[in-house]
Design an enzyme around this catalytic site. Structure first.
Site, PDB file in Angstrom:
ATOM      1  CG  HIS A 190      -1.828   1.170   1.332  1.00 34.42           C
ATOM      2  ND1 HIS A 190      -3.138   1.146   0.922  1.00 34.42           N
ATOM      3  CD2 HIS A 190      -1.615   2.431   1.782  1.00 34.42           C
ATOM      4  CE1 HIS A 190      -3.686   2.340   1.122  1.00 34.42           C
ATOM      5  NE2 HIS A 190      -2.775   3.137   1.653  1.00 34.42           N
ATOM      6  CD  GLU A 191       1.649   3.622   3.719  1.00 34.80           C
ATOM      7  OE1 GLU A 191       1.867   4.715   3.143  1.00 34.80           O
ATOM      8  OE2 GLU A 191       0.593   3.387   4.340  1.00 34.80           O
ATOM      9  CG  HIS A 222       0.298   6.235  -0.668  1.00 33.50           C
ATOM     10  ND1 HIS A 222      -0.697   7.036  -1.168  1.00 33.50           N
ATOM     11  CD2 HIS A 222      -0.268   5.566   0.376  1.00 33.50           C
ATOM     12  CE1 HIS A 222      -1.817   6.862  -0.458  1.00 33.50           C
ATOM     13  NE2 HIS A 222      -1.580   5.957   0.485  1.00 33.50           N
ATOM     14  CD  GLU A 235      -5.673   5.698   0.555  1.00 33.36           C
ATOM     15  OE1 GLU A 235      -4.755   6.533   0.726  1.00 33.36           O
ATOM     16  OE2 GLU A 235      -5.720   4.634   1.200  1.00 33.36           O
TER      17      GLU A 235
HETATM   18 ZN    ZN Z   1      -3.023   5.252   1.892  1.00 36.94          ZN
END
Ligand code: ZN
Length: 505
Positions: free
Chosen positions: A267-268, A271, A297
């Site tokens: 997830h990170e 980003h 997001e």
């Molecule tokens: Zn996030």
């Protein structure tokens, strides 16, 4: 001064502000990743000094004159798209800040830090009444700010715009109603399905250093550039972008729950890949950052869900994970593993929610925020309304406010209008995926066999490179041909969960 000279001076002025911001971000990263405790007080003061300087420059007379000169209709043809967009951003920040009386602005900043520490106590004691007076002052100030910005109708739109420029209640009402209509019956079908995935093997013990090695490997696999970043460990995972050449991520290892670190890191990483791929031409401008919370997001969720929770991806990497697990996963089939990491079960807590029920948590918050700013809801009624909405959307009522209205830091932090970005990011992500499938029809095969190059470069070409040069809705339209459309997310969820829970069509 000629327009060209003004433009040049403006760039230099803004560049300095960006340098201050980078220094702030680095100091904050350091404080969160292990700076010695005894230095924290002094370091916080350094951050405040730098932030004050940035604030002063953004509202200075010099800035005002740059904005006036560079927004003059007669000079627009002489300016590049980058300059026009930069000035537009500077102008918005300037106007937002100078219209608020300094005293009230200061009061709000103070309140933010007080409310966050009171929130911790209120949450620990599950006592909303402790937080209530702070939230009341905060909401009153926010309402006043919206008034100073000259807005007397659709006030909540002004807050949405802070996180998701151009987003409105009108659009969100449509998107969320459609999502609810599709998701709620699906959640019910999943709940009554007899084909529940097994999942006990997700709690096998994998030591932190082995998890770290696997996370490093996965980050490389998804296209994170280690010459432009690093991975550290913190209690709460985060990503911080200093500049495209230095975008850092953190994760958290729990020895009996490796999948949290794995998916959290992906997830990170999503980003971070966004920020690493921003065009180098935008460095030193305020456009060198993701264009909105929702688009940001969308990138993290794209990687976490469509890559990290996909079957194809694990066909490629499950063998590596098994090695790491030291025999503990040898008897677990790929299919069982895939189903386990996609298990759905309604929860009271947003951050533990699964892919399917997550948007419903956001809608609870959205309805409440909307009613606080455009309706007649008052802070004192929050716990009651919270519970009603939870019952309506998720079919469950929290036993305490700790598991209810007090669970998130966003309101005590003053971030009203932020929550919808999470669900929008999800809608955008699915929409990007559908558009990508038109160009890369063998998406799953790529995940399985040749890795993510073509996928990441698609995202980079349509989204990442622009930073904030394009606004979120413009970016979405250019990449997918339409505005926010929840049908793609619904189709994805229906297809995926029908297969996992063996639902009949
Ligand atoms: Zn996030």
């Amino acid at each position: 001064m000629s327009v060209k000279d003004t433009e040049k001076a403006y760039y230099a002025y803004v560049k300095k502000m960006m340098n201050f911001n980078e220094a702030i971000a680095l100091a904050e990263w350091d404080m969160r990743t292990g700076a010695p405790k005894k230095g924290i007080r002094q370091r916080s003061e350094v951050v405040v000094t730098l932030a004050d300087e940035g604030f002063r420059r953004s509202t200075s007379r010099t800035m005002k004159s740059y904005i006036e000169t560079l927004t003059d209709p007669s000079v627009q043809d002489e300016l590049s798209e980058v300059t026009r967009r930069m000035v537009e951003k500077s102008k918005k920040t300037y106007e937002h800040r100078v219209t608020i009386p300094a005293e009230e602005y200061k009061a709000f900043i103070m309140l933010q830090s007080e409310a966050q520490s009171v929130w911790e106590e209120a949450k620990a004691k599950s006592d909303f009444s402790l937080l209530r007076p702070y939230l009341e002052k905060m909401v009153a100030l926010k309402r006043a700010f919206i008034g100073y910005w000259g807005i007397d109708k659709n006030k909540y739109d002004a807050l949405l715009d802070l996180y998701e420029p151009g987003m409105t209640v009108e659009t969100l009402d449509h998107v969320f109603a459609a999502l609810r209509k599709g998701i709620i019956p699906l959640v019910q079908a999943v709940a009554s399905s007899g084909a529940k995935p097994k999942g006990d093997f997700l709690s096998v013990r994998i030591p932190a250093e082995k998890q770290r090695a696997f996370c490093l490997y996965l980050l490389r696999e998804i296209g994170y550039d280690f010459e432009a970043g690093r991975l550290d460990e913190t209690e709460h995972p985060f990503e911080t972008a200093l500049n495209p050449g230095d975008v850092r991520v953190t994760t958290n290892y729990r020895e009996n729950d490796f999948i949290t670190a794995v998916l959290g890191t992906i997830h990170e990483g999503g980003h971070a890949i966004y920020e690493q791929n921003i065009s180098r031409e935008l460095v030193g401008t305020p456009l060198c950052a993701g264009t909105s919370m929702g688009i940001h997001e969308s990138q993290s969720l794209f990687f976490e869900n469509f890559v990290g929770r996909s079957r194809g991806f694990w066909e490629r990497h499950y063998g590596e994970l098994r090695k790491l697990a030291n025999g503990q996963l040898d008897a677990v089939s790929l299919d069982d593993f895939y189903r386990a990491i996609n298990k759905s079960h309604p929860s009271l807590i947003r951050i533990y929610a699964d892919e399917l029920t997550y948007p419903l948590h956001i809608m609870v918050r959205y309805d409440i925020e909307k009613a606080l700013f455009d309706g007649d809801l008052e802070v004192k009624d929050l716990p009651g309304v919270w519970n009603e909405k939870m019952k309506e959307y998720l079919g469950m009522i929290p036993a305490s406010d700790r598991e209810g209205v007090l669970q998130d830091i966003h309101w005590p932090a003053g971030d009203f209008g932020y929550f919808p970005s999470y669900a929008l990011g999800y809608v955008y992500a699915a929409q990007f995926r559908a558009a990508m499938l038109r160009d890369i029809p063998n998406f799953e095969d790529r995940l399985r066999s040749d890795g993510l190059d073509s996928i990441t470069s698609w995202l980079s070409r349509h989204i990442h490179q622009y930073g904030s040069l394009k606004k979120p809705l413009e970016l979405l339209k250019n990449a997918t041909g339409e505005g926010p459309n929840p049908i793609y997310l619904l189709n994805y969820l229906k297809e995926k969960y029908s297969a996992i829970y063996r639902l009949k069509a």
